[in-house]
Enzyme design. Structure first.
Site, PDB file in Angstrom:
ATOM      1  N   ASP A   4     -11.398   1.241   6.498  1.00 22.45           N
ATOM      2  CA  ASP A   4     -10.385   1.487   5.469  1.00 22.45           C
ATOM      3  C   ASP A   4      -9.118   2.086   6.066  1.00 22.45           C
ATOM      4  OD1 ASP A   4     -11.903   0.714   3.164  1.00 22.45           O
ATOM      5  OD2 ASP A   4     -13.018   2.584   3.317  1.00 22.45           O
ATOM      6  N   ASP A  30       0.829  -1.208   0.000  1.00 18.39           N
ATOM      7  CA  ASP A  30       0.000   0.000   0.000  1.00 18.39           C
ATOM      8  C   ASP A  30       0.862   1.257   0.000  1.00 18.39           C
ATOM      9  OD1 ASP A  30      -2.404   1.272  -0.129  1.00 18.39           O
ATOM     10  OD2 ASP A  30      -2.937   1.034   1.973  1.00 18.39           O
ATOM     11  N   ASP A  67      -4.021  -3.035  -4.656  1.00 15.93           N
ATOM     12  CA  ASP A  67      -3.295  -1.763  -4.482  1.00 15.93           C
ATOM     13  C   ASP A  67      -1.790  -1.894  -4.697  1.00 15.93           C
ATOM     14  OD1 ASP A  67      -5.718  -0.584  -3.859  1.00 15.93           O
ATOM     15  OD2 ASP A  67      -5.426  -0.727  -1.709  1.00 15.93           O
TER      16      ASP A  67
END
Length: 443
Positions: free
Chosen positions: A295, A22, A94
């Protein structure tokens, strides 16, 4: 647990533990690093913590060695069960999309992160496909509001081509942990560009992407775009798509569609199904991101401490935790009671409740038509792995929902109770989630 069902149920896993994970966000950094740094962190007391140093370059040799061990543990479980338990893997959300759009961010563009993502994904796909060819593998492909522009898509095709893995892939997963609308599928992926068909319902564009020359203004049209770009860009590769519908039941709740963190006004979308807008291209809609898991954290955590992984995007005007009387969000992956109740209150679980595209709960469909189970020895590339299966209901998720059901009321409570029986993916985002007894592990 899935193997004990009669017949064994299909299980969907998200593999999510690359080194420097990420890279363009801070909310979901993982446990494997290319380079590490230590610092003192106040957690009620001063503690020495280790985290990834995303600014450092290099070859990520240590991080990749650790990641290979992680993948090898997954393989050991697959070799034990994949011949009897139908299994789908989504590989590393991601990751590779960041290499197509965020190279200017030194966290993503440095040599260590690039090497980790490319070599890590290639190792995961090739090793799993060789050891367990029955497993259907989908690579993450972001979403239409990320890679939908033609130049971004061309770059992404080139990235995937360079890995040499398409011979092992069923296709791509889109909108993983996203909020992009399904919309209505157009005749072609670029049907709506240049304001060509403004009255066509398939050109509805709540994020105003076509005005910015992005033809993939909904996930159905993005699936068309992926099919065309990859079929033309890599000889012999005709990808299929699965779309995450866990949180895209509301189409126009954001002020800015670039916002992605704990979006206010969102709702759960279509239940998992193979009755998609075009089954030749789209294998299934599925809840890939676990609805109700955060999230990312607010700057101040629910316990009043400062969040060490705070990302400014989680402080956006569209993010829960920033409005009056909204409780702060916990760290990524942790249960967010306030959010799941909102998602349930705004749910669109079936087309009749407001979603534009057709869908039927696959469990009900299979029971109704008496579909036979597809032989697991058929190659995972040639068969839609979701067709004819009952889906495994994640018991960890059911338990989390139970925590919120106990304090919910009215229709929100009824929807949460219905969601307890909805299948969803299980995230392999830590080494500890692979081996061991109990339903908290892959094994």
């Amino acid at each position: 647990d899935a193997a004990a069902k009669s017949p064994p149920q299909l299980v969907t896993f998200i593999v999510y533990n690359l080194p420097n994970r990420d890279c363009h966000a801070k909310a979901s950094s993982g446990e494997i690093c290319c380079n590490k740094e230590t610092h003192w962190q106040w957690n009620g007391k001063w503690e020495l913590e280790t985290k990834c140093d995303y600014s450092a370059g290099g070859t990520c040799a240590d991080g990749l060695a650790e990641y290979r061990e992680f993948i090898d543990d997954i393989v050991s479980v697959l070799q034990k069960y994949a011949s009897s338990v139908p299994t789908v893997l989504v590989i590393e959300p991601d990751s590779l999309p960041n290499l197509s759009t965020n190279m200017a961010d030194p966290r993503c563009g440095n040599s260590a992160t690039q090497t980790a993502y490319k070599q890590g994904v290639a190792y995961a796909v090739k090793t799993i496909a060789t050891a367990a060819p029955e497993v259907a593998i989908y690579l993450d492909a972001g979403h239409g509001g990320w890679l939908g522009w033609k130049n971004n898509m061309q770059d992404y095709v080139a990235t995937i081509r360079s890995l040499g893995v398409t011979q092992h892939l069923r296709g791509f997963a889109t909108n993983v942990a996203g909020y992009q609308p399904l919309g209505t599928m157009c005749p072609t992926y670029d049907w709506c560009l240049n304001n060509a068909h403004p009255e066509d319902p398939c050109c509805a564009d709540p994020c105003h992407l076509t005005s910015e020359w992005d033809p993939s203004q909904n996930e159905h049209n993005y699936a068309l775009h992926l099919r065309k770009a990859f079929s033309e860009g890599i000889a012999g590769f005709v990808p299929h798509v699965i779309i995450d519908t866990g949180r895209n039941g509301v189409v126009d709740m954001r002020h800015d569609c670039k916002n992605w963190c704990n979006i206010r006004g969102a709702g759960v979308g279509l239940k998992p199904t193979t009755e998609t807008a075009d089954p030749e291209i789209i294998d299934a809609y599925f809840w890939l991101k676990t609805p109700g898991e955060s999230d990312g954290c607010s700057q101040t955590l629910p316990d009043g401490m400062q969040c060490p992984r705070y990302d400014a995007d989680c402080g956006s005007g569209d993010s829960l935790g920033t409005g009056p009387n909204e409780p702060p969000a916990p760290e990524a992956g942790q249960w967010y009671d306030y959010q799941i109740k909102q998602l349930a209150a705004n749910a669109r679980l079936s087309p009749s409740s407001g979603v534009e595209s057709a869908g039927t709960n696959i469990i009900e469909l299979n029971s109704a038509v008496g579909m036979s189970i597809v032989n697991t020895t058929l190659h995972a590339l040639s068969v839609n792995p979701f067709v004819g299966r009952s889906f495994y209901v994640n018991p960890v998720y059911s338990k989390e929902l139970g925590l919120s059901i106990s304090s919910a009321e009215g229709q929100t409570k009824a929807t949460l109770e219905e969601m307890q029986d909805v299948p969803s993916a299980y995230w392999l985002d830590k080494k500890a989630k692979i081996l061991g007894e109990g339903t908290g592990t892959m094994e």
